[in-house]
Scaffold this motif. Structure first.
Motif, short mmCIF file in Angstrom:
data_model
loop_
_atom_site.label_atom_id
_atom_site.label_comp_id
_atom_site.label_asym_id
_atom_site.label_seq_id
_atom_site.Cartn_x
_atom_site.Cartn_y
_atom_site.Cartn_z
N LYS A 1 -2.54 6.34 6.69
CA LYS A 1 -1.12 6.60 6.41
C LYS A 1 -0.24 5.55 7.08
O LYS A 1 0.72 5.05 6.48
CB LYS A 1 -0.71 8.00 6.89
N MET B 1 -6.21 12.73 4.70
CA MET B 1 -6.26 11.32 5.02
C MET B 1 -5.95 11.12 6.50
O MET B 1 -5.02 11.73 7.03
CB MET B 1 -5.20 10.61 4.16
N VAL C 1 -3.45 4.92 -2.46
CA VAL C 1 -4.56 5.47 -1.68
C VAL C 1 -4.56 6.99 -1.78
O VAL C 1 -3.54 7.64 -1.53
CB VAL C 1 -4.45 5.05 -0.20
N LYS D 1 4.79 6.36 1.71
CA LYS D 1 4.06 7.63 1.57
C LYS D 1 4.74 8.35 0.42
O LYS D 1 5.94 8.59 0.45
CB LYS D 1 4.12 8.42 2.86
N CYS E 1 0.14 2.13 5.41
CA CYS E 1 0.85 2.11 4.13
C CYS E 1 2.35 1.94 4.33
O CYS E 1 2.92 2.50 5.25
CB CYS E 1 0.57 3.40 3.36
N CYS F 1 0.82 -1.21 0.00
CA CYS F 1 0.00 0.00 0.00
C CYS F 1 0.85 1.26 0.00
O CYS F 1 1.82 1.37 0.75
CB CYS F 1 -0.95 0.00 1.19
N CYS G 1 0.33 5.49 0.05
CA CYS G 1 -0.62 6.60 0.16
C CYS G 1 0.01 7.85 -0.43
O CYS G 1 1.23 8.06 -0.35
CB CYS G 1 -1.06 6.84 1.60
N ASP H 1 0.64 11.50 -0.09
CA ASP H 1 0.71 12.36 1.08
C ASP H 1 1.71 13.48 0.81
O ASP H 1 2.85 13.20 0.41
CB ASP H 1 1.14 11.52 2.29
#
Length: 172
Positions: A131, A126, A119, A137, A134, A87, A89, A91
């Motif tokens: 976060k 978020m 994501v 980032k 994941c 995963c 994210c 960010d």
């Protein structure tokens, strides 16, 4: 990347899966058309699935920090349920990388997981629970983008990464 899986005496090939978990639906047709175009192009490299989770409505024009935190928390449940595999994210505080570095990172992810989930949070960001779930980032710079436009940018960069990896002239 196709991975052979042996079922009985015949090999079945599984395609790498790219999942994009995001909050809300795209309202503007021009964003939808752009995302659809990149998803179509990516079809030769991977299986792409976009999962749109519920957007929590805010009825005030200027919600408080506490209200936006509640929105992020409510939206986190849908995002967490949609996540699988490796995963990543999006960010603003995440790692910035060049397109070439992103292509290399995606190649390494394919080596360790059959699925990557990107994501994208909602209008108010978020929740930390997402976060923290994941492994990476990722930042596309210090600027803030509308979350719907971010889908287009992400899809283009994923496509660019596969084109870089294939040695195509797409990336100049």
């Amino acid at each position: 990347v196709l991975l052979p899986v042996y079922v009985g005496f015949c090999a079945v090939e599984l395609m790498f899966k790219v999942k994009i978990a995001c909050v809300g639906k795209i309202k503007e047709s021009f964003y939808r058309e752009a995302v659809d175009e990149y998803v179509k192009r990516l079809g030769r490299f991977c299986d792409v699935r976009i999962v749109e989770t519920a957007e929590c409505p805010v009825y005030k024009p200027c919600p408080t920090d506490g209200e936006t935190a509640k929105v992020r928390k409510a939206e986190a449940a849908g995002l967490l349920a949609a996540m699988e595999g490796f995963c990543v994210c999006l960010d603003i505080g995440g790692a910035e990388m060049s397109s070439e570095r992103f292509a290399e990172k995606l190649r390494r992810i394919k080596d360790i997981s059959p699925v990557v989930t990107f994501v994208i949070g909602g209008s108010y960001g978020m929740d930390d629970s997402v976060k923290n779930a994941c492994k990476l980032k990722l930042s596309f710079g210090r600027m803030t983008y509308p979350h719907q436009l971010m889908r287009v940018v992400l899809c283009e960069q994923i496509y660019r990464a596969f084109m870089i990896d294939s040695g195509s002239a797409y990336h100049k």
